[in-house]
Write an enzyme that holds these catalytic residues in place. Sequence first.
Site, PDB file in Angstrom:
ATOM      1  N   SER A 130       0.825  -1.209   0.000  1.00 63.63           N
ATOM      2  CA  SER A 130       0.000   0.000   0.000  1.00 63.63           C
ATOM      3  C   SER A 130       0.855   1.252   0.000  1.00 63.63           C
ATOM      4  O   SER A 130       1.926   1.294   0.598  1.00 63.63           O
ATOM      5  CB  SER A 130      -0.915   0.031   1.226  1.00 63.63           C
ATOM      6  OG  SER A 130      -1.665   1.233   1.218  1.00 63.63           O
ATOM      7  N   LYS A 184      -4.653  -6.822   3.449  1.00 54.62           N
ATOM      8  CA  LYS A 184      -4.675  -5.693   2.508  1.00 54.62           C
ATOM      9  C   LYS A 184      -6.105  -5.392   2.059  1.00 54.62           C
ATOM     10  O   LYS A 184      -6.496  -4.234   1.904  1.00 54.62           O
ATOM     11  CB  LYS A 184      -3.782  -5.986   1.283  1.00 54.62           C
ATOM     12  CG  LYS A 184      -3.817  -4.890   0.211  1.00 54.62           C
ATOM     13  CD  LYS A 184      -3.325  -3.578   0.760  1.00 54.62           C
ATOM     14  CE  LYS A 184      -3.180  -2.402  -0.182  1.00 54.62           C
ATOM     15  NZ  LYS A 184      -3.904  -2.224  -1.367  1.00 54.62           N
ATOM     16  N   HIS A 187      -7.619  -3.514   4.812  1.00 48.40           N
ATOM     17  CA  HIS A 187      -7.018  -2.166   4.748  1.00 48.40           C
ATOM     18  C   HIS A 187      -7.810  -1.317   3.753  1.00 48.40           C
ATOM     19  O   HIS A 187      -8.187  -0.174   4.033  1.00 48.40           O
ATOM     20  CB  HIS A 187      -5.548  -2.273   4.317  1.00 48.40           C
ATOM     21  CG  HIS A 187      -4.930  -0.988   3.853  1.00 48.40           C
ATOM     22  ND1 HIS A 187      -5.210  -0.414   2.623  1.00 48.40           N
ATOM     23  CD2 HIS A 187      -4.076  -0.133   4.461  1.00 48.40           C
ATOM     24  CE1 HIS A 187      -4.548   0.722   2.502  1.00 48.40           C
ATOM     25  NE2 HIS A 187      -3.848   0.915   3.605  1.00 48.40           N
ATOM     26  N   ASN A 188      -8.093  -1.891   2.582  1.00 51.18           N
ATOM     27  CA  ASN A 188      -8.813  -1.129   1.563  1.00 51.18           C
ATOM     28  C   ASN A 188     -10.264  -0.866   1.970  1.00 51.18           C
ATOM     29  O   ASN A 188     -10.821   0.178   1.638  1.00 51.18           O
ATOM     30  CB  ASN A 188      -8.747  -1.854   0.221  1.00 51.18           C
ATOM     31  CG  ASN A 188      -7.403  -1.669  -0.456  1.00 51.18           C
ATOM     32  OD1 ASN A 188      -6.404  -1.396   0.205  1.00 51.18           O
ATOM     33  ND2 ASN A 188      -7.359  -1.820  -1.755  1.00 51.18           N
ATOM     34  N   GLU A 191     -10.031   1.958   4.113  1.00 51.33           N
ATOM     35  CA  GLU A 191      -9.720   3.105   3.227  1.00 51.33           C
ATOM     36  C   GLU A 191     -11.014   3.661   2.604  1.00 51.33           C
ATOM     37  O   GLU A 191     -11.249   4.876   2.602  1.00 51.33           O
ATOM     38  CB  GLU A 191      -8.743   2.611   2.153  1.00 51.33           C
ATOM     39  CG  GLU A 191      -8.469   3.543   0.997  1.00 51.33           C
ATOM     40  CD  GLU A 191      -7.624   2.838  -0.091  1.00 51.33           C
ATOM     41  OE1 GLU A 191      -6.534   2.326   0.222  1.00 51.33           O
ATOM     42  OE2 GLU A 191      -8.064   2.819  -1.259  1.00 51.33           O
TER      43      GLU A 191
HETATM   44  C1  6PG Z   1      -3.259   1.330  -1.635  1.00 47.38           C
HETATM   45  C2  6PG Z   1      -4.558   1.492  -2.390  1.00 47.38           C
HETATM   46  C3  6PG Z   1      -4.461   0.862  -3.731  1.00 47.38           C
HETATM   47  C4  6PG Z   1      -5.499   1.343  -4.717  1.00 47.38           C
HETATM   48  C5  6PG Z   1      -6.916   1.051  -4.289  1.00 47.38           C
HETATM   49  C6  6PG Z   1      -7.904   1.842  -5.076  1.00 47.38           C
HETATM   50  O1  6PG Z   1      -3.337   0.785  -0.554  1.00 47.38           O
HETATM   51  O2  6PG Z   1      -2.230   1.775  -2.127  1.00 47.38           O
HETATM   52  O3  6PG Z   1      -5.585   0.899  -1.681  1.00 47.38           O
HETATM   53  O4  6PG Z   1      -4.437  -0.520  -3.543  1.00 47.38           O
HETATM   54  O5  6PG Z   1      -5.362   2.685  -4.934  1.00 47.38           O
HETATM   55  O6  6PG Z   1      -7.113  -0.318  -4.495  1.00 47.38           O
HETATM   56  O7  6PG Z   1      -9.075   1.154  -5.017  1.00 47.38           O
HETATM   57  P1  6PG Z   1     -10.389   1.555  -5.800  1.00 47.38           P
HETATM   58  O8  6PG Z   1      -9.981   1.755  -7.235  1.00 47.38           O
HETATM   59  O9  6PG Z   1     -11.267   0.393  -5.598  1.00 47.38           O
HETATM   60  O10 6PG Z   1     -10.855   2.818  -5.175  1.00 47.38           O
END
Ligand code: 6PG
Length: 469
Positions: A130, A184, A187-188, A191
């Site tokens: 990430s 991960k 984590h997302n 996010e």
């Molecule tokens: C990270 C982000 C990366 C990506 C996302 C975007 O941790 O660096 O999460 O993995 O930018 O997956 O996800 P979406 O396109 O689903 O918003």
Amino acid sequence: MEQEKYHFGMVGLGVMGRNFILNVADNGFSAAGLDLDKEKVAALNSEGSGKKVKGTTSKEEFIDMLEAPRCVMLLVPAGKAVDSVIDDLLPHLDKGDLIIDGGNSFFEDTNRREKYLTEKGVHFMGIGVSGGAKGARLGPSIMPGGKAEAYDLVKPILEAVSAKVNNEPCVAYLGNTSSGNYVKMVHNGIEYALMQLIAEAYDVLKQIGGLSNEELHETFSKWNEGKLQSFLIEITAAIFTQEDPETGRMLVDAILDKAKQKGTGKWTSQNAMDLGMPVPTIDAAVTMRELSALKSDRITLDSIFDGAGTYPSVDKATFVDQVENALYFAFIMAYAQGMAVLSTASEDYNYGLNLETIAKIWRGGCIIRAGLLEHIRKAYDAKPDLINLIADSFFATEIKSIQGDTREVISLGIKAGVPLTAFSSALSYFDSLRSGRLPLNLVQAQRDFFGSHTYERTDMDGIFHTEWE
Ligand code: 6PG
């Protein structure tokens, strides 16, 4: 003379792959890159000039360049591309070599791939990376899962390239099989929740508080120095200063309000539901991306229901402080939901996760890095089997002092007709979790009424059924 061998190989020389191996080279390891696209290989060779980095379009040359046992990382789009690269490489690899999938792969695919490659004598790890392109270049947070002996092969390189907080690397062995991809994924999910909450805070500040873009910039910048300090708040502050070179307007106001998604947030919601773990703020964030996509329907309905709410008048400074507290409250709930699902997944999938370690490696490099994570780390350090993050004494004290402002902001939003899907879900999560009694006795009565589904009682042991009619 024997050809010089490279420590690390990367397949996929898009900007993430290139940046990752330039970072590897900056940390004293040599790195080879493979991509079929000549331009990407040329870009690596020019960006890496003077470093121990070499790109090629030849699979045979690439394999031959790597020292044994080979460590090959893939940064290719999740899905079929990962399987096809594995099938391409496999005939050229030796027993004991390691393939690392660094993409956002679905965790069940990682389980399948690990099983398949283990049968062939090749190690396989799924690791979450990430931090975007900048993180890959300067120090990402890295979430590795797989066999501990496989991790040992690559540990020095991953520790060297990762972000550091208090000189501690933002990478640690997390657990077996697909644990790295699972962590991960969550984590997302977090996010998604934080991003939606920030968007809702922006909406109430703009619509109810009447803040201009300049005031929004100042507000988010100030918040980033306090309890909300985080990467996402920091970039949000910066967004409000970006002019559109085309029109001279602020760029944020020219961007279409339809948010795309690649699926990791949705996977978190879907899998949490499979595990029976509530993550309503992550669900709300996914729902809002879906709702945002219904742009033309929203425009039609806007004309039918124009002016559904009434705008309350507020004292701007007081309101901004209340929104700060409400956002902090909702951030805590988003992390609490993510940690709770990780705890259950660890048991159900035998990952052997340590929540303190996860909070620790999320403190730097990743998209959800935030000052709050040090408090989360401390909470799980003090009590690894915490029933929920909100039971920790630091968080319980914080929540008690800010829940009033949270209720106030959500009430004002509801009166004004501003959609606060994620905020409301965070508050309901808290109110439900802290309710010793919920009205679901009535749901049980209804189930028994129409379907003889039986119920338990508060005052007697056993399973009961009533003829209601
Ligand atoms: C990270 C982000 C990366 C990506 C996302 C975007 O941790 O660096 O999460 O993995 O930018 O997956 O996800 P979406 O396109 O689903 O918003």
